[in-house]
Design a protein around this motif. Sequence first.
Motif, short mmCIF file in Angstrom:
data_model
loop_
_atom_site.label_atom_id
_atom_site.label_comp_id
_atom_site.label_asym_id
_atom_site.label_seq_id
_atom_site.Cartn_x
_atom_site.Cartn_y
_atom_site.Cartn_z
N ALA A 104 24.05 25.66 52.10
CA ALA A 104 24.91 25.77 53.28
C ALA A 104 25.04 24.41 53.97
O ALA A 104 26.12 24.05 54.45
CB ALA A 104 24.34 26.80 54.24
N ARG B 58 23.14 15.94 55.67
CA ARG B 58 22.56 17.29 55.62
C ARG B 58 21.21 17.32 56.32
O ARG B 58 20.82 18.35 56.89
CB ARG B 58 22.45 17.77 54.18
N TRP C 30 30.00 32.05 54.05
CA TRP C 30 29.79 32.39 52.65
C TRP C 30 30.23 33.83 52.40
O TRP C 30 30.04 34.69 53.26
CB TRP C 30 28.31 32.27 52.28
N TYR D 154 24.30 24.34 63.03
CA TYR D 154 25.45 24.39 62.13
C TYR D 154 25.34 25.57 61.15
O TYR D 154 24.24 25.89 60.68
CB TYR D 154 25.58 23.09 61.33
N HIS D 155 26.49 26.18 60.89
CA HIS D 155 26.57 27.29 59.94
C HIS D 155 27.78 27.08 59.04
O HIS D 155 28.72 26.37 59.40
CB HIS D 155 26.70 28.64 60.65
N SER D 156 27.75 27.70 57.89
CA SER D 156 28.92 27.71 57.02
C SER D 156 29.18 29.15 56.58
O SER D 156 28.26 29.97 56.52
CB SER D 156 28.72 26.82 55.79
N ARG E 85 27.41 22.30 52.00
CA ARG E 85 28.79 22.76 52.21
C ARG E 85 29.33 22.28 53.55
O ARG E 85 30.51 21.93 53.65
CB ARG E 85 28.85 24.29 52.11
N VAL E 86 28.49 22.25 54.56
CA VAL E 86 28.93 21.83 55.89
C VAL E 86 29.35 20.36 55.90
O VAL E 86 30.36 19.99 56.51
CB VAL E 86 27.81 22.07 56.92
N ALA F 294 22.86 26.39 58.21
CA ALA F 294 22.77 25.17 57.39
C ALA F 294 21.48 24.43 57.70
O ALA F 294 21.34 23.80 58.75
CB ALA F 294 23.98 24.28 57.67
N GLU G 97 36.01 24.55 51.04
CA GLU G 97 36.34 24.23 52.43
C GLU G 97 37.59 23.35 52.48
O GLU G 97 37.76 22.44 51.67
CB GLU G 97 35.17 23.51 53.10
#
Length: 210
Positions: free
Chosen positions: A152, A90, A103, A99-101, A155-156, A141, A33
Motif C-alpha cells: 500500500a 514510502r 484496494w 496515508y491510505h490507498s 502504491r501511494v 500505507a 493509480e
Amino acid sequence: MREQTVPGYTCIILLIIGNICGGIISRRAFGGEINAQSAYYILAIMLIFSALMGYYNVKRNTRAHRKWMLRSVVYFSVVISARLIMLAARLIVSNIGTYHSLWRCDEVFFIVKDENTLIQQFPQCSSSTPSDNGLYVPVHASIYEGKLGTAAAVRVVQGMALWVATIIHMALVEAYIRSTESANSQRHGFVLEARDFDSEKTYSPRNSYW
C-alpha cells in the motif's frame, strides 16, 4: 559507422515496442493509480519522441542528434531515480502514518492469502468468493505492517516518485546540454568539436601530440 548504426536502430525499435507494452501494463501496475498512469504515458511519449528525433537527425544535424539522444538516455533512466525516490518516500509516509490507498478486496485477498485474515481486517470484504470481490477498501500505507502495508505504501508513492524523477531528469539533462554546448559546437569527421577547434593545428604533422 555500421557498428553504431545497427545497434542504434535496434535499440529504437525495441524501445518503441517496450514502451507500448509498458503503456498497456501501466493500466494495472501498482493498482493503476491515475497519477502513476499519467506519468508512465507522458514518460513513454517523451522517450519515444526524443529517440525518433535523434534518429531523424543522425545524418541531418549531428548537434541535434547528440542532444536528442542524450535526452532519450536520460529519460530512459527516470525509472531508476523513481525507484530510489520511492524507497525514501514510502518510509516517510509510513512514519507520518495517515496515508491510505484503495484496494479491491480480491487484491487484498491475493496478498493475505487467508480468508479469515481478510474478513478480520476488512469485514466489508466478506463474500462467498473473496477472490472475485470487486469492492474497494482503504488499506493503511505502512512498511511496518507486513506485505499488505508495504504494498500500500508503494502504491501511494509510485506516481509521485515518477513525476518527481521525470522533472529532475528533464532539468538536469537540459542543464548538461547547455553547459556542453560550446564543447560540441562543430562537426569534424564523425565527432563534434569545440567552437574554437582548429583542425589544421590539431592534425598538423608538426604537432608533437599527434
